[in-house]
Design a protein around this motif. Structure first.
Motif, PDB file in Angstrom:
ATOM      1  N   CYS A   1     -45.545 -18.821  16.881  1.00 12.65           N
ATOM      2  CA  CYS A   1     -46.813 -19.529  16.651  1.00 12.65           C
ATOM      3  C   CYS A   1     -46.650 -21.045  16.734  1.00 12.65           C
ATOM      4  O   CYS A   1     -45.746 -21.614  16.133  1.00 12.65           O
ATOM      5  CB  CYS A   1     -47.319 -19.134  15.270  1.00 12.65           C
ATOM      6  N   TYR A   2     -47.574 -21.684  17.461  1.00  8.28           N
ATOM      7  CA  TYR A   2     -47.557 -23.139  17.561  1.00  8.28           C
ATOM      8  C   TYR A   2     -47.948 -23.812  16.240  1.00  8.28           C
ATOM      9  O   TYR A   2     -47.789 -25.017  16.076  1.00  8.28           O
ATOM     10  CB  TYR A   2     -48.514 -23.610  18.663  1.00  8.28           C
ATOM     11  N   ASN A   3     -48.524 -23.021  15.312  1.00 10.61           N
ATOM     12  CA  ASN A   3     -48.860 -23.592  14.007  1.00 10.61           C
ATOM     13  C   ASN A   3     -47.803 -23.287  12.943  1.00 10.61           C
ATOM     14  O   ASN A   3     -48.048 -23.484  11.745  1.00 10.61           O
ATOM     15  CB  ASN A   3     -50.247 -23.110  13.575  1.00 10.61           C
TER      16      ASN A   3
ATOM     17  N   CYS B   1     -50.638 -17.452  13.281  1.00 18.09           N
ATOM     18  CA  CYS B   1     -51.993 -17.851  12.893  1.00 18.09           C
ATOM     19  C   CYS B   1     -53.040 -16.994  13.589  1.00 18.09           C
ATOM     20  O   CYS B   1     -54.175 -16.890  13.143  1.00 18.09           O
ATOM     21  CB  CYS B   1     -52.212 -19.331  13.227  1.00 18.09           C
ATOM     22  N   GLY B   2     -52.657 -16.374  14.710  1.00 19.77           N
ATOM     23  CA  GLY B   2     -53.575 -15.518  15.445  1.00 19.77           C
ATOM     24  C   GLY B   2     -54.524 -16.272  16.363  1.00 19.77           C
ATOM     25  O   GLY B   2     -55.267 -15.670  17.134  1.00 19.77           O
TER      26      GLY B   2
ATOM     27  N   CYS C   1     -53.692 -19.683  17.984  1.00 12.87           N
ATOM     28  CA  CYS C   1     -53.130 -20.606  18.980  1.00 12.87           C
ATOM     29  C   CYS C   1     -52.756 -19.840  20.264  1.00 12.87           C
ATOM     30  O   CYS C   1     -52.652 -18.611  20.251  1.00 12.87           O
ATOM     31  CB  CYS C   1     -51.927 -21.351  18.392  1.00 12.87           C
TER      32      CYS C   1
ATOM     33  N   CYS D   1     -49.827 -17.397  19.906  1.00  7.97           N
ATOM     34  CA  CYS D   1     -50.154 -16.185  19.139  1.00  7.97           C
ATOM     35  C   CYS D   1     -50.974 -15.222  19.983  1.00  7.97           C
ATOM     36  O   CYS D   1     -50.771 -14.010  19.946  1.00  7.97           O
ATOM     37  CB  CYS D   1     -50.938 -16.544  17.876  1.00  7.97           C
TER      38      CYS D   1
HETATM   39 ZN    ZN Z   1     -50.394 -19.348  16.157  1.00  7.72          ZN
END
Ligand code: ZN
Length: 223
Positions: free
Chosen positions: A191-193, A200-201, A203, A206
């Motif tokens: 995940c980039y977050n 995070c679902g 980005c 994800c």
């Molecule tokens: Zn993400």
């Protein structure tokens, strides 16, 4: 410098889905494996700790190297919090999640590191199939760099890219085949977050990961 050990591979290891799958692929294909994780100025340094834990669990000697200058060289949304992340691929080039020079530096540094450790095999999880327009994930770049690295150090490095021609669902299938499905699904950080596992679902990383997983789970449930 130690003599070249053709039985050992060095995996460029971020602790994400792709490089973790590569770690287990290397464990299957080489007598011994080592992992190298780069700190490149990424916003979510938790991924470095995750990489260390996964390598430990996999019984793979783990090394880390600070190359934070890479994140500062080119403006991008993975290392600069003031850049709003592109959710889609712009028409005129790669999204701003592209870190210019990342794979060029990573693989070049990994090659020098490998040489010092007597290792000639490098493994990276780049893929042309799902790539978001990242030029340094393309097969032509990897082959070109492989030639340049060999010429630059008068060595016979071999860069292995087990994911180059497979998509995300096939990467899940490969992890499963290697007995690493659960560790990839629940322990890795893509995940980039900066949220591990399913992330995070929202980005782009994800979304790509989830679409691949859903596709693979459908295929698996039919078998
Ligand atoms: Zn993400």
């Amino acid at each position: 410098m130690k003599p070249i050990n053709k039985e050992t591979a060095l995996v460029v290891f971020s602790g994400g889905q792709d490089s973790t799958t590569c770690l287990f692929w290397a464990k299957k294909n080489f007598k011994s494996v080592e992992a190298l994780t780069f700190i490149y100025g990424q916003k979510h340094v938790a991924e470095v700790e995750i990489a260390e834990q996964i390598a430990k669990e996999a019984g793979v000697p783990w090394h880390k190297m600070d190359v934070s200058f890479i994140g500062k060289l080119g403006r991008n949304s993975l290392t600069d919090s003031s850049v709003v992340m592109d959710q889609d691929k712009p028409a005129d080039g790669p999204p701003n999640t592209f870190v210019p020079g990342r794979n060029l530096f990573f693989l070049s540094i990994a090659a020098v590191f490998a040489r010092e450790h007597g290792i000639s095999h490098l493994v990276t999880g780049v893929s042309e199939t799902d790539f978001s327009g990242y030029p340094d994930c393309r097969d032509a770049f990897i082959k070109s760099l492989n030639v340049s690295l060999n010429l630059s150090m008068d060595e016979q490095f071999v860069i292995h890219t087990p994911l180059m021609w497979i998509d995300k669902s096939q990467t899940w299938a490969l992890a499963d085949e290697l007995g690493a499905f659960d560790i990839v699904r629940y322990r890795t950080l893509t995940c980039y977050n900066g949220i591990p596992s399913d992330g995070c679902g929202e980005c782009p990383a994800c979304k790509l990961r989830r679409e691949g997983l859903e596709k693979y789970l459908k295929i698996r449930s039919r078998v």
